[in-house]
Scaffold this motif. Structure first.
Motif, PDB file in Angstrom:
ATOM      1  N   GLY A   1       0.795  -1.222   0.000  1.00  9.45           N
ATOM      2  CA  GLY A   1       0.000   0.000   0.000  1.00  9.45           C
ATOM      3  C   GLY A   1       0.820   1.261   0.000  1.00  9.45           C
ATOM      4  N   GLY A   2       2.147   1.149   0.102  1.00 14.11           N
ATOM      5  CA  GLY A   2       3.025   2.308   0.080  1.00 14.11           C
ATOM      6  C   GLY A   2       3.521   2.747   1.443  1.00 14.11           C
ATOM      7  N   ALA A   3       3.047   2.102   2.516  1.00 11.64           N
ATOM      8  CA  ALA A   3       3.499   2.469   3.867  1.00 11.64           C
ATOM      9  C   ALA A   3       4.898   1.924   4.121  1.00 11.64           C
ATOM     10  CB  ALA A   3       2.528   1.930   4.916  1.00 11.64           C
ATOM     11  N   LEU A   4       5.691   2.686   4.834  1.00  6.98           N
ATOM     12  CA  LEU A   4       7.042   2.259   5.168  1.00  6.98           C
ATOM     13  C   LEU A   4       6.965   1.080   6.135  1.00  6.98           C
ATOM     14  CD1 LEU A   4       9.920   4.762   5.796  1.00  6.98           C
ATOM     15  CD2 LEU A   4       9.866   2.549   6.914  1.00  6.98           C
ATOM     16  N   GLN A   5       7.648  -0.001   5.805  1.00  2.78           N
ATOM     17  CA  GLN A   5       7.607  -1.216   6.624  1.00  2.78           C
ATOM     18  C   GLN A   5       8.778  -1.310   7.594  1.00  2.78           C
ATOM     19  OE1 GLN A   5       6.907  -4.905   4.500  1.00  2.78           O
ATOM     20  NE2 GLN A   5       8.191  -6.058   5.927  1.00  2.78           N
ATOM     21  N   ASP A   6       9.995  -1.277   7.047  1.00  2.00           N
ATOM     22  CA  ASP A   6      11.176  -1.357   7.909  1.00  2.00           C
ATOM     23  C   ASP A   6      12.425  -0.960   7.136  1.00  2.00           C
ATOM     24  OD1 ASP A   6      11.926  -3.565   6.344  1.00  2.00           O
ATOM     25  OD2 ASP A   6      11.106  -5.010   7.755  1.00  2.00           O
ATOM     26  N   THR A   7      13.516  -0.870   7.888  1.00  2.00           N
ATOM     27  CA  THR A   7      14.840  -0.605   7.330  1.00  2.00           C
ATOM     28  C   THR A   7      15.760  -1.709   7.806  1.00  2.00           C
ATOM     29  OG1 THR A   7      14.468   1.784   7.395  1.00  2.00           O
ATOM     30  CG2 THR A   7      16.733   1.044   7.203  1.00  2.00           C
ATOM     31  N   THR A   8      16.393  -2.397   6.875  1.00  2.00           N
ATOM     32  CA  THR A   8      17.239  -3.518   7.253  1.00  2.00           C
ATOM     33  C   THR A   8      18.607  -3.394   6.594  1.00  2.00           C
ATOM     34  OG1 THR A   8      17.459  -5.940   7.217  1.00  2.00           O
ATOM     35  CG2 THR A   8      16.294  -4.919   5.377  1.00  2.00           C
ATOM     36  N   GLY A   9      19.649  -3.767   7.324  1.00  2.00           N
ATOM     37  CA  GLY A   9      20.992  -3.685   6.775  1.00  2.00           C
ATOM     38  C   GLY A   9      22.040  -3.530   7.865  1.00  2.00           C
ATOM     39  N   SER A  10      23.163  -2.954   7.487  1.00  4.93           N
ATOM     40  CA  SER A  10      24.283  -2.781   8.401  1.00  4.93           C
ATOM     41  C   SER A  10      24.821  -1.361   8.280  1.00  4.93           C
ATOM     42  CB  SER A  10      25.397  -3.788   8.076  1.00  4.93           C
ATOM     43  OG  SER A  10      26.492  -3.639   8.945  1.00  4.93           O
ATOM     44  N   SER A  11      25.004  -0.698   9.415  1.00  4.23           N
ATOM     45  CA  SER A  11      25.535   0.667   9.439  1.00  4.23           C
ATOM     46  C   SER A  11      26.794   0.718  10.296  1.00  4.23           C
ATOM     47  CB  SER A  11      24.496   1.647  10.000  1.00  4.23           C
ATOM     48  OG  SER A  11      23.384   1.739   9.139  1.00  4.23           O
ATOM     49  N   ILE A  12      27.691   1.598   9.933  1.00  2.00           N
ATOM     50  CA  ILE A  12      28.975   1.723  10.619  1.00  2.00           C
ATOM     51  C   ILE A  12      29.047   3.047  11.365  1.00  2.00           C
ATOM     52  CG2 ILE A  12      31.482   1.811  10.341  1.00  2.00           C
ATOM     53  CD1 ILE A  12      30.227  -0.922   9.771  1.00  2.00           C
ATOM     54  N   THR A  13      29.455   2.977  12.614  1.00  2.21           N
ATOM     55  CA  THR A  13      29.654   4.171  13.429  1.00  2.21           C
ATOM     56  C   THR A  13      31.063   4.705  13.213  1.00  2.21           C
ATOM     57  OG1 THR A  13      28.192   3.233  15.118  1.00  2.21           O
ATOM     58  CG2 THR A  13      29.550   5.116  15.764  1.00  2.21           C
ATOM     59  N   VAL A  14      31.170   5.985  12.860  1.00  4.70           N
ATOM     60  CA  VAL A  14      32.473   6.625  12.695  1.00  4.70           C
ATOM     61  C   VAL A  14      32.588   7.712  13.758  1.00  4.70           C
ATOM     62  CG1 VAL A  14      34.023   7.877  11.161  1.00  4.70           C
ATOM     63  CG2 VAL A  14      32.444   6.174  10.222  1.00  4.70           C
ATOM     64  N   VAL A  15      33.410   7.468  14.742  1.00  4.54           N
ATOM     65  CA  VAL A  15      33.585   8.405  15.857  1.00  4.54           C
ATOM     66  C   VAL A  15      34.817   9.268  15.595  1.00  4.54           C
ATOM     67  CG1 VAL A  15      33.924   8.659  18.337  1.00  4.54           C
ATOM     68  CG2 VAL A  15      32.524   6.775  17.447  1.00  4.54           C
ATOM     69  N   GLY A  16      34.624  10.575  15.629  1.00  2.00           N
ATOM     70  CA  GLY A  16      35.748  11.472  15.410  1.00  2.00           C
ATOM     71  C   GLY A  16      36.076  11.626  13.935  1.00  2.00           C
ATOM     72  N   GLU A  17      37.171  12.302  13.670  1.00  2.00           N
ATOM     73  CA  GLU A  17      37.596  12.597  12.306  1.00  2.00           C
ATOM     74  C   GLU A  17      38.529  11.501  11.799  1.00  2.00           C
ATOM     75  OE1 GLU A  17      37.762  15.191   8.866  1.00  2.00           O
ATOM     76  OE2 GLU A  17      36.445  15.045  10.615  1.00  2.00           O
ATOM     77  N   VAL A  18      38.235  10.976  10.618  1.00  2.00           N
ATOM     78  CA  VAL A  18      39.077   9.966   9.990  1.00  2.00           C
ATOM     79  C   VAL A  18      39.635  10.551   8.705  1.00  2.00           C
ATOM     80  CG1 VAL A  18      39.174   7.654   8.992  1.00  2.00           C
ATOM     81  CG2 VAL A  18      37.680   8.106  10.956  1.00  2.00           C
ATOM     82  N   ALA A  19      40.931  10.491   8.536  1.00  3.89           N
ATOM     83  CA  ALA A  19      41.572  11.061   7.352  1.00  3.89           C
ATOM     84  C   ALA A  19      41.130  10.320   6.101  1.00  3.89           C
ATOM     85  CB  ALA A  19      43.089  10.998   7.490  1.00  3.89           C
ATOM     86  N   ALA A  20      40.851  11.070   5.046  1.00  6.49           N
ATOM     87  CA  ALA A  20      40.398  10.467   3.792  1.00  6.49           C
ATOM     88  C   ALA A  20      41.551  10.181   2.841  1.00  6.49           C
ATOM     89  CB  ALA A  20      39.394  11.392   3.109  1.00  6.49           C
ATOM     90  N   ALA A  21      42.725  10.727   3.125  1.00  3.46           N
ATOM     91  CA  ALA A  21      43.863  10.536   2.225  1.00  3.46           C
ATOM     92  C   ALA A  21      44.498   9.171   2.447  1.00  3.46           C
ATOM     93  CB  ALA A  21      44.896  11.636   2.444  1.00  3.46           C
ATOM     94  N   SER A  22      44.917   8.548   1.369  1.00  7.73           N
ATOM     95  CA  SER A  22      45.565   7.249   1.452  1.00  7.73           C
ATOM     96  C   SER A  22      46.995   7.401   1.951  1.00  7.73           C
ATOM     97  CB  SER A  22      45.572   6.576   0.078  1.00  7.73           C
ATOM     98  OG  SER A  22      46.332   5.388   0.129  1.00  7.73           O
ATOM     99  N   ARG A  23      47.447   6.407   2.714  1.00  9.16           N
ATOM    100  CA  ARG A  23      48.835   6.398   3.165  1.00  9.16           C
ATOM    101  C   ARG A  23      49.710   5.564   2.242  1.00  9.16           C
ATOM    102  NH1 ARG A  23      48.097   5.476   9.729  1.00  9.16           N
ATOM    103  NH2 ARG A  23      46.681   7.219  10.094  1.00  9.16           N
TER     104      ARG A  23
END
Length: 240
Positions: free
Chosen positions: A131-153
């Motif tokens: 009917g178009g009603a939102l049922q649920d959200t399923t999956g996996s999410s990652i917590t990122v605490v603080g600043e993480v550098a995006a540049a490769s080492r």
């Protein structure tokens, strides 16, 4: 030849009583601010991340269409319930190709990112009832605490070389591998003597730093992503 290198620890259940109580509290709090005041509840947790595996929506109003913007708005609204840190922007990209079932239900898939870079195996599927009603959200999410550098080492040439070295020789558990007919696979080894990856094109306008490299004399092109200290191409942000 392909081989996956996954450094995550699956032996420990990261769902703690404190984490569970905090996320359930967030679910109760955000329920009062969702469209129509429909409540959400955590139906199950992901032992690998400590975050919810399924967030169920109860009594959401039925609405046909607009599934992609509705899905994106919803995961952003419940980002705290998904386990994202307070300071972590809810970055998600949506698959433009929604899935439908014969019953009329709809599924929208979203990929979690950090600073525009996809996070490995971090994705959500927002499911809508017929009917178009939102049922649920399923999956996996990652917590990122603080600043993480995006540049490769790692220089990309070094990352490609390490990836090649990782798959060049079959591991012990692969030597006895068989195909679907029970015949030995006889996996070959690759001599990397003199192998020097060469960059032939870069795409610096993309957060993933994609590029094409020429792999030795075979002149094979392949795309890679620069993504932090544990970078090996191709890859994405490693999860916890």
């Amino acid at each position: 030849m392909s081989r996956e290198l996954d450094r995550r620890d699956f032996s420990t259940n990261k769902v703690t009583p404190v984490q569970e109580a905090e996320l359930n509290s967030r679910a109760s709090d955000v329920s009062t601010r969702l469209p129509g005041g429909h409540p959400v509840r955590i139906s199950s947790f992901d032992a690998t991340t400590g975050n919810p595996r399924v967030i169920t929506s109860d009594g959401a109003s039925a609405e046909k269409g607009n599934y992609i913007p509705r899905a994106l708005d919803h995961v952003r609204s419940v980002s705290g319930v998904l386990g994202l840190a307070v300071t972590q922007p809810p970055e998600f990209t949506v698959d433009p190709h929604i899935q439908g079932t014969s019953s009329g239900a709809v599924i929208v898939h979203l990929q979690q990112q950090y600073k525009g870079i996809p996070i490995f195996q971090a994705a959500q599927a927002v499911r809508f009832r017929p009917g178009g009603a939102l049922q649920d959200t399923t999956g996996s999410s990652i917590t990122v605490v603080g600043e993480v550098a995006a540049a490769s080492r790692l220089r990309i040439q070094e990352a490609v070389l390490r990836a090649a070295q990782h798959v060049a020789v079959p591991h012990a558990d692969e030597l006895e591998a068989t195909d679907q007919f029970g015949e030995p696979l006889n996996l070959p080894s690759v001599d990397l003597s003199g192998f020097v990856p060469t960059v032939i094109a870069t795409f610096s306008n993309l957060p993933t730093c994609q590029l094409s490299s020429q792999l030795g004399r075979s002149a094979t092109k392949s795309k890679h992503a620069c993504c932090g200290s544990r970078c090996a191409a191709p890859c994405a942000w490693p999860g916890r």
